[in-house]
Design a protein around this motif. Structure first.
Motif, short mmCIF file in Angstrom:
data_model
loop_
_atom_site.label_atom_id
_atom_site.label_comp_id
_atom_site.label_asym_id
_atom_site.label_seq_id
_atom_site.Cartn_x
_atom_site.Cartn_y
_atom_site.Cartn_z
N GLU A 1 -59.57 -23.40 37.69
CA GLU A 1 -59.05 -24.31 38.71
C GLU A 1 -59.56 -25.73 38.46
O GLU A 1 -58.82 -26.71 38.57
N LYS B 1 -57.71 -27.27 35.64
CA LYS B 1 -56.38 -27.73 36.05
C LYS B 1 -56.47 -29.10 36.71
O LYS B 1 -55.64 -29.98 36.48
N ILE C 1 -58.28 -27.85 45.08
CA ILE C 1 -58.56 -27.08 43.86
C ILE C 1 -60.00 -27.26 43.43
O ILE C 1 -60.69 -26.29 43.10
N ARG D 1 -50.18 -21.80 46.88
CA ARG D 1 -50.75 -21.84 45.53
C ARG D 1 -50.39 -20.55 44.80
O ARG D 1 -50.22 -19.50 45.42
#
Length: 476
Positions: free
Chosen positions: A37, A40, A74, A434
């Motif tokens: 995460e 990302k 995130i 998500r």
């Protein structure tokens, strides 16, 4: 710290360093999913971070908010960390007050309960429980199959009328509740009874049995070990009477406890459905025998457990229904039994905390999967997907709420537990939209699994659209 982890992980991926992510998760005591995460976030914002200063200066308010949201949801960054990271990269709208105000406004534009299409109504079994931010209760209701949060709210108390209002609003969202999995909390029980009188009540089997008795197993074993050590120090060649009595109590209690745990399994060792009446009788007998062990603490817990016995095994009805549906699809009897046992052992893998038990559960699960594959050959993938999908409808506990709590907890910690309803609204939207990156839900969002409708955009894009719909001038 998060930026450091993401940078190391990015370097490892770039250089194709095998096993680096696993080692990184161990070094920093974080999960692999958390590292991915963070990666990302780093990749999503790298074009902004390394853009020419002119381009950064011209960054729109909407794009800046997207950066904030990625860092907050995130990256799980605190507001102070978001501000610092944005200032390091000379991003606009990076003031702490600005970030706080924007995220607060976004959260307040979102509802505290799920938003479905006007003509959509869902018939589901829900799981409800409360978690805490310091002493403040947060009431949560979820769909345990999809993991979608149906409603989350910061409450003043946990009284019956508060829970009743909570359930009433869940129904107003387009949810028809066929059953409720919950613990034995008085307020929760009263609210469910008043708002959902027709719903089937399933006792949370974890709270009813494992939570009530599990810790006592270890407690009695520790007492035995202490008494044995005392006997050795006193120079005794054999156990004292007190020690022998403690050993007898510990052994008898543990045996009865694990007998009850075994009867909670929906399938027998043969793969056939466990007979509910027989299981109920065995559990009742075990509880009665516990009351003969001569321990006030054991007696008190056994007595309270007997009160929930009538609703403890309601999930056996769903077990029967799931198997009947598989049979109607023409699933081979032997294959169905193998897959049922594989599913049951798979659940044991997830629940096991002891590493030896986990390994044994994995071994047993894989054995039954092997048998099923040998029997079904090329049909294994399609049939196993069908069977496992039907068996996932068997809900024994409100453990999904605990899963949501574990996801929510880091956000509460980095905000020093000063949680607002606006943030809870934002958290629910993020979680529901998500996409899972691993596990049985990989590639899907909770909302997709709940509604069975494809989600074409990512969560942050959907969130921006929702905010603009509520306030068209928000990003101007």
């Amino acid at each position: 710290m998060r930026l450091e982890i993401a940078s190391i992980a990015h370097t490892a991926q770039t250089l194709n360093m095998w096993g680096a992510i696993t080692n990184l998760s161990k070094d920093y005591s974080v999960s692999r999913n958390f590292i991915y995460e963070l990666l990302k976030v780093l990749k999503d914002t790298s074009s902004l971070i390394f853009a020419p200063s002119k381009a950064i200066t011209q960054l729109s308010k909407k794009d800046a908010v997207a950066v904030m949201l990625h860092y907050r949801m995130i990256g799980r960054c605190s507001l102070e960390s978001i501000s610092e990271l944005m200032k390091i990269r000379s991003l606009p709208f990076s003031g702490l007050g600005t970030i706080s105000e924007m995220l607060s406004k976004i959260g307040n534009t979102l509802p505290s309960n799920i938003k479905l299409d006007k003509n959509m109504r869902l018939l589901i079994l829900i799981a409800s429980d409360e978690v805490f931010s310091k002493s403040t209760p947060i009431l949560i209701t979820v769909d345990p199959i999809s993991s979608a949060i149906l409603k989350i709210e910061k409450a003043e108390n946990r009284k019956g009328e508060t829970w009743k209002k909570h359930f009433d609003e869940v129904k107003e969202s387009g949810i028809s509740v066929i059953g409720v999995v919950r613990d034995e909390g008085n307020g929760l029980a009263l609210g469910a009874k008043e708002s959902l009188p027709e719903a089937i009540y399933q006792v949370d089997s974890y709270h009813a049995i494992a939570h009530r008795f599990g810790e006592l197993v270890g407690k009695l074993e520790k007492r035995v070990n202490k008494l044995k050590e005392a006997d050795v120090k006193d120079g005794l060649e054999k156990n004292s009477k007190e020690t022998e009595d403690a050993i007898e109590l510990s052994d008898n209690f543990s045996y009865l406890y694990y007998c009850i745990i075994n009867e909670l399994k929906p399938f027998c060792h043969t793969g056939e459905i466990r007979n509910r009446a027989s299981a109920n009788g065995e559990i009742e007998t075990a509880l009665e025998l516990m009351q003969t062990l001569g321990s006030d603490e054991v007696n008190k817990r056994a007595k309270s457990a007997k009160k929930v016995l009538p609703n403890l095994l309601n999930y056996f009805e769903q077990t029967k229904k799931s198997i009947e549906e598989c049979q109607k699809e023409g699933v081979n009897k032997d294959a169905l039994e193998f897959l049922s046992l594989a599913w049951q052992w798979g659940k044991a893998v997830v629940k096991a905390k002891d590493i030896d038990r986990k390994h044994r559960a994995i071994e047993q699960r894989d054995i039954y999967i092997y048998f099923a594959k040998e029997l079904l050959k090329d049909e294994y993938e399609s049939i196993s997907q069908l069977v496992f999908g039907k068996l996932e409808l068997i809900i024994q506990a409100s453990s999904m709420v605990e899963c949501i709590n574990s996801i929510l907890r880091p956000y509460l910690n980095n905000s020093k537990n000063n949680v607002s309803q606006g943030f809870l609204n934002l958290f629910m939207f993020y979680h529901n939209h998500r996409r899972y990156r691993a596990g049985k839900r990989k590639g899907s969002s909770p909302m997709e699994l709940l509604t069975r409708k494809e989600q074409k955009e990512e969560w942050v894009e959907l969130l921006m659209d929702s905010v603009e719909e509520a306030n068209p001038s928000f990003f101007l």
